[in-house]
Design a protein around this motif. Structure first.
Motif, PDB file in Angstrom:
ATOM      1  N   ILE A 246     -43.456  20.373 -81.429  1.00  0.00           N
ATOM      2  CA  ILE A 246     -42.233  19.997 -81.404  1.00  0.00           C
ATOM      3  C   ILE A 246     -41.376  20.254 -82.348  1.00  0.00           C
ATOM      4  CG2 ILE A 246     -40.468  17.843 -81.103  1.00  0.00           C
ATOM      5  CD1 ILE A 246     -42.974  16.272 -80.393  1.00  0.00           C
ATOM      6  N   LYS A 247     -40.181  21.251 -82.175  1.00  0.00           N
ATOM      7  CA  LYS A 247     -39.528  21.962 -83.209  1.00  0.00           C
ATOM      8  C   LYS A 247     -38.246  20.814 -83.529  1.00  0.00           C
ATOM      9  CE  LYS A 247     -36.635  25.730 -84.341  1.00  0.00           C
ATOM     10  NZ  LYS A 247     -35.695  26.795 -84.150  1.00  0.00           N
ATOM     11  N   LEU A 248     -38.341  20.373 -84.887  1.00  0.00           N
ATOM     12  CA  LEU A 248     -37.408  19.656 -85.420  1.00  0.00           C
ATOM     13  C   LEU A 248     -36.281  20.454 -86.072  1.00  0.00           C
ATOM     14  CD1 LEU A 248     -39.566  17.034 -87.247  1.00  0.00           C
ATOM     15  CD2 LEU A 248     -38.646  16.823 -84.820  1.00  0.00           C
ATOM     16  N   ALA A 249     -34.927  20.423 -85.746  1.00  0.00           N
ATOM     17  CA  ALA A 249     -34.074  21.193 -86.256  1.00  0.00           C
ATOM     18  C   ALA A 249     -32.657  20.318 -86.556  1.00  0.00           C
ATOM     19  CB  ALA A 249     -33.728  22.476 -85.563  1.00  0.00           C
ATOM     20  N   ALA A 250     -32.162  20.509 -87.647  1.00  0.00           N
ATOM     21  CA  ALA A 250     -30.767  20.027 -87.878  1.00  0.00           C
ATOM     22  C   ALA A 250     -29.943  20.846 -88.715  1.00  0.00           C
ATOM     23  CB  ALA A 250     -31.016  18.772 -88.803  1.00  0.00           C
ATOM     24  N   ASN A 251     -28.703  20.690 -88.504  1.00  0.00           N
ATOM     25  CA  ASN A 251     -27.580  21.579 -89.281  1.00  0.00           C
ATOM     26  C   ASN A 251     -27.049  20.573 -90.249  1.00  0.00           C
ATOM     27  OD1 ASN A 251     -25.775  23.989 -88.968  1.00  0.00           O
ATOM     28  ND2 ASN A 251     -23.966  22.469 -89.169  1.00  0.00           N
ATOM     29  N   VAL A 252     -26.894  20.938 -91.324  1.00  0.00           N
ATOM     30  CA  VAL A 252     -26.654  20.063 -92.730  1.00  0.00           C
ATOM     31  C   VAL A 252     -25.421  20.962 -93.464  1.00  0.00           C
ATOM     32  CG1 VAL A 252     -27.076  19.047 -94.671  1.00  0.00           C
ATOM     33  CG2 VAL A 252     -28.920  18.976 -92.703  1.00  0.00           C
TER      34      VAL A 252
ATOM     35  N   TRP B 197     -23.911  25.877-102.572  1.00  0.00           N
ATOM     36  CA  TRP B 197     -24.536  24.646-102.008  1.00  0.00           C
ATOM     37  C   TRP B 197     -25.996  24.810-101.721  1.00  0.00           C
ATOM     38  CZ3 TRP B 197     -19.752  26.287-100.537  1.00  0.00           C
ATOM     39  CH2 TRP B 197     -18.441  25.535-101.227  1.00  0.00           C
ATOM     40  N   ASP B 198     -26.831  24.737-102.673  1.00  0.00           N
ATOM     41  CA  ASP B 198     -28.190  25.094-102.766  1.00  0.00           C
ATOM     42  C   ASP B 198     -29.078  24.404-101.808  1.00  0.00           C
ATOM     43  OD1 ASP B 198     -30.559  26.262-103.087  1.00  0.00           O
ATOM     44  OD2 ASP B 198     -30.381  26.172-105.238  1.00  0.00           O
ATOM     45  N   ALA B 199     -29.734  24.939-100.916  1.00  0.00           N
ATOM     46  CA  ALA B 199     -30.667  24.227-100.122  1.00  0.00           C
ATOM     47  C   ALA B 199     -31.888  23.544-100.925  1.00  0.00           C
ATOM     48  CB  ALA B 199     -31.401  25.119 -98.855  1.00  0.00           C
ATOM     49  N   HIS B 200     -32.252  24.092-101.877  1.00  0.00           N
ATOM     50  CA  HIS B 200     -33.252  23.664-102.648  1.00  0.00           C
ATOM     51  C   HIS B 200     -33.009  22.273-103.443  1.00  0.00           C
ATOM     52  CE1 HIS B 200     -35.640  27.284-101.750  1.00  0.00           C
ATOM     53  NE2 HIS B 200     -34.718  28.150-102.474  1.00  0.00           N
ATOM     54  N   GLN B 201     -31.671  22.259-103.346  1.00  0.00           N
ATOM     55  CA  GLN B 201     -31.248  21.133-104.308  1.00  0.00           C
ATOM     56  C   GLN B 201     -31.298  19.803-103.512  1.00  0.00           C
ATOM     57  OE1 GLN B 201     -27.705  21.443-106.713  1.00  0.00           O
ATOM     58  NE2 GLN B 201     -26.888  19.504-106.146  1.00  0.00           N
ATOM     59  N   TYR B 202     -31.440  19.943-102.118  1.00  0.00           N
ATOM     60  CA  TYR B 202     -31.284  18.719-101.428  1.00  0.00           C
ATOM     61  C   TYR B 202     -32.621  18.267-100.730  1.00  0.00           C
ATOM     62  CZ  TYR B 202     -26.400  20.540-101.688  1.00  0.00           C
ATOM     63  OH  TYR B 202     -25.319  20.995-102.323  1.00  0.00           O
ATOM     64  N   GLU B 203     -32.689  17.194-100.496  1.00  0.00           N
ATOM     65  CA  GLU B 203     -34.015  16.447 -99.427  1.00  0.00           C
ATOM     66  C   GLU B 203     -33.525  16.462 -98.213  1.00  0.00           C
ATOM     67  OE1 GLU B 203     -36.023  12.347 -99.721  1.00  0.00           O
ATOM     68  OE2 GLU B 203     -36.172  13.301-101.530  1.00  0.00           O
ATOM     69  N   VAL B 204     -34.138  17.011 -97.450  1.00  0.00           N
ATOM     70  CA  VAL B 204     -33.791  16.835 -95.786  1.00  0.00           C
ATOM     71  C   VAL B 204     -35.142  16.338 -95.209  1.00  0.00           C
ATOM     72  CG1 VAL B 204     -32.995  17.875 -93.740  1.00  0.00           C
ATOM     73  CG2 VAL B 204     -32.079  18.570 -95.938  1.00  0.00           C
TER      74      VAL B 204
ATOM     75  N   LYS C  40     -43.695   8.258 -89.432  1.00  0.00           N
ATOM     76  CA  LYS C  40     -44.090   9.560 -89.744  1.00  0.00           C
ATOM     77  C   LYS C  40     -42.935  10.257 -90.477  1.00  0.00           C
ATOM     78  CE  LYS C  40     -46.961  11.855 -87.458  1.00  0.00           C
ATOM     79  NZ  LYS C  40     -47.551  12.552 -86.620  1.00  0.00           N
ATOM     80  N   GLU C  41     -43.053  10.663 -91.781  1.00  0.00           N
ATOM     81  CA  GLU C  41     -41.912  11.592 -92.531  1.00  0.00           C
ATOM     82  C   GLU C  41     -42.349  12.963 -92.650  1.00  0.00           C
ATOM     83  OE1 GLU C  41     -40.347  10.104 -96.215  1.00  0.00           O
ATOM     84  OE2 GLU C  41     -40.013   8.113 -95.501  1.00  0.00           O
ATOM     85  N   ILE C  42     -41.406  13.900 -92.164  1.00  0.00           N
ATOM     86  CA  ILE C  42     -41.673  15.273 -92.148  1.00  0.00           C
ATOM     87  C   ILE C  42     -40.486  15.821 -93.189  1.00  0.00           C
ATOM     88  CG2 ILE C  42     -41.981  17.285 -91.017  1.00  0.00           C
ATOM     89  CD1 ILE C  42     -42.780  15.339 -88.868  1.00  0.00           C
ATOM     90  N   GLU C  43     -41.082  16.605 -93.989  1.00  0.00           N
ATOM     91  CA  GLU C  43     -39.831  17.403 -94.649  1.00  0.00           C
ATOM     92  C   GLU C  43     -39.385  18.806 -93.912  1.00  0.00           C
ATOM     93  OE1 GLU C  43     -39.177  19.413 -99.120  1.00  0.00           O
ATOM     94  OE2 GLU C  43     -40.926  18.521 -98.794  1.00  0.00           O
ATOM     95  N   LEU C  44     -38.115  18.988 -93.944  1.00  0.00           N
ATOM     96  CA  LEU C  44     -37.370  20.189 -93.303  1.00  0.00           C
ATOM     97  C   LEU C  44     -36.858  21.166 -94.229  1.00  0.00           C
ATOM     98  CD1 LEU C  44     -37.190  17.852 -91.051  1.00  0.00           C
ATOM     99  CD2 LEU C  44     -35.446  18.894 -90.191  1.00  0.00           C
TER     100      LEU C  44
ATOM    101  N   ALA D  48     -38.638  22.229 -89.050  1.00  0.00           N
ATOM    102  CA  ALA D  48     -39.975  21.828 -89.244  1.00  0.00           C
ATOM    103  C   ALA D  48     -40.637  21.494 -87.757  1.00  0.00           C
ATOM    104  CB  ALA D  48     -40.187  20.395 -90.211  1.00  0.00           C
ATOM    105  N   GLU D  49     -41.957  21.669 -87.836  1.00  0.00           N
ATOM    106  CA  GLU D  49     -42.854  21.442 -86.567  1.00  0.00           C
ATOM    107  C   GLU D  49     -43.521  20.185 -86.650  1.00  0.00           C
ATOM    108  OE1 GLU D  49     -44.549  25.073 -85.467  1.00  0.00           O
ATOM    109  OE2 GLU D  49     -42.956  25.632 -84.251  1.00  0.00           O
ATOM    110  N   VAL D  50     -43.980  19.301 -85.317  1.00  0.00           N
ATOM    111  CA  VAL D  50     -44.614  18.177 -85.409  1.00  0.00           C
ATOM    112  C   VAL D  50     -45.071  17.901 -84.069  1.00  0.00           C
ATOM    113  CG1 VAL D  50     -42.561  16.761 -84.796  1.00  0.00           C
ATOM    114  CG2 VAL D  50     -44.485  15.688 -86.039  1.00  0.00           C
ATOM    115  N   ASN D  51     -46.453  17.413 -84.076  1.00  0.00           N
ATOM    116  CA  ASN D  51     -47.296  16.886 -82.976  1.00  0.00           C
ATOM    117  C   ASN D  51     -47.082  15.435 -83.000  1.00  0.00           C
ATOM    118  OD1 ASN D  51     -48.903  19.704 -83.260  1.00  0.00           O
ATOM    119  ND2 ASN D  51     -48.369  19.316 -81.302  1.00  0.00           N
ATOM    120  N   LEU D  52     -46.753  14.818 -81.550  1.00  0.00           N
ATOM    121  CA  LEU D  52     -46.531  13.579 -81.315  1.00  0.00           C
ATOM    122  C   LEU D  52     -47.631  13.134 -80.033  1.00  0.00           C
ATOM    123  CD1 LEU D  52     -43.012  13.110 -82.066  1.00  0.00           C
ATOM    124  CD2 LEU D  52     -44.828  12.371 -83.614  1.00  0.00           C
TER     125      LEU D  52
END
Length: 249
Positions: free
Chosen positions: A162-168, A182-189, A201-205, A216-220
Motif C-alpha cells: 500500500i502506497k501512502l502519499a500526502a501533499n504537505v 521550508w525544509d522537509a527535513h525539519q518537519y515530522e510527517v 501502527k505509525e509509519i514515517e513518510l 511510504a509503503e506498508v502492508n496491512l
C-alpha cells in the motif's frame, strides 16, 4: 423663527448624512511563511460590529503571496511594510459615522476545509482614519495536509503493498522541499493507521522526489482501517492533519 427652524432641522439630520467611508486593509499571513492569496483560494474575512455582531464588510483576500526575499530572508525593521501593491489582502470599506469597536475574523485558507483556521482580533475604527499599508495582519498557523494515496474508501488486496502519499504545504501554499526555505527535513510527517480492534501502527513518510509529496509503503491484513496523516514542525509548532478510511480485502 425661520432661522431657528433651520438650525433645529440641521441638528436632527440623520447621522448617516455624516458617515464617512473608512478603508481597512486586512491580510492573512501563514505562520513561518507568506500571505494567503489567490493561488490557494484566499482567506475569508468578516468585519463585525463587536457589540451587535452586525457584519460591516466581508470578502476574500486576493493577490500574490508576497515577496519571498523580503518576507523570509531579510531582517524586518519597524515601520517597513512586508507587503507591496501585489500582496494579498482584503480592503474593507466601512461606512461609519462614529468610532466603532470591531471584530475582524479571518478563516484561511478558505478552500481547504480540513485545514482552515480562524484567527481574529479587535480594534477601534475611527471615521475617515484609514488603516492601509500592511494594515491588520492576522497569523494563520498550521500546514495543509492532503492524503493523495490511498483514496477514500479504496479497496486494496491484502497481498499488495500500500502506497501512502500526502501533499504537505504551508498555509499559503508554499512548497515543502528537501533543503528548501521550508525544509522537509525539519518537519515530522507520519501516518497513524488504526484498525477495527483499535490497534495502531505509525509509519514515517519522507519527501524524496516530488516537491511537497511525502511517501511510504506498508502492508496491512484484511479489515477496515482509518488512516490519519499529520505534519508537525517542532520549531514553530505548526501542525496539520488529514484523515480517510480504506478497506483491505
Amino acid at each position: 423663527m425661520y432661522r431657528l427652524l433651520f438650525i433645529l432641522s440641521f441638528l436632527y439630520l440623520p447621522t448617516q448624512a455624516f458617515s464617512q467611508e473608512t478603508s481597512v486593509m486586512i491580510r492573512a499571513k501563514a505562520k513561518d511563511a507568506k500571505f494567503i492569496g489567490s493561488s490557494i483560494g484566499g482567506a475569508k474575512v468578516l468585519v463585525k460590529e463587536t457589540l451587535t455582531g452586525k457584519i460591516l464588510a466581508e470578502g476574500i483576500t486576493t493577490g500574490s503571496t508576497g515577496n519571498t526575499e523580503k518576507i523570509m530572508k531579510l531582517d524586518h525593521k519597524r515601520g517597513v511594510d512586508l507587503s507591496d501593491n501585489e500582496t494579498a489582502g482584503f480592503l474593507a470599506k466601512l461606512e461609519i459615522d462614529e468610532p466603532k469597536f470591531v471584530t475582524v475574523e479571518v478563516f484561511g485558507p478558505v478552500n481547504k476545509k480540513q485545514a482552515v483556521v480562524l484567527s481574529s482580533t479587535q480594534l477601534w475604527v475611527i471615521p475617515g482614519k484609514n488603516i492601509t499599508g500592511d494594515g491588520i495582519v492576522l497569523e494563520i498557523p498550521g500546514f495543509i495536509v492532503d492524503i493523495l494515496s490511498p483514496q477514500t474508501h479504496e479497496r486494496i488486496d491484502a497481498s499488495a503493498k500500500i502506497k501512502l502519499a500526502a501533499n504537505v504545504v504551508m498555509m499559503c501554499g508554499c512548497p515543502v522541499t528537501e533543503d528548501g526555505i521550508w525544509d522537509a527535513h525539519q518537519y515530522e510527517v507520519k501516518a497513524v493507521i488504526t484498525g477495527q480492534n483499535d490497534s495502531k501502527k505509525e509509519i514515517e513518510l519522507e519527501q524524496k522526489e516530488k516537491a511537497s509529496t511525502f511517501t511510504a509503503e506498508v502492508n496491512l491484513e484484511k479489515g477496515l482501517y482509518e488512516l490519519l496523516i499529520y505534519a508537525y514542525d517542532p520549531l514553530t509548532g505548526n501542525t496539520g492533519v488529514d484523515k480517510t478510511n480504506i478497506i483491505i480485502n
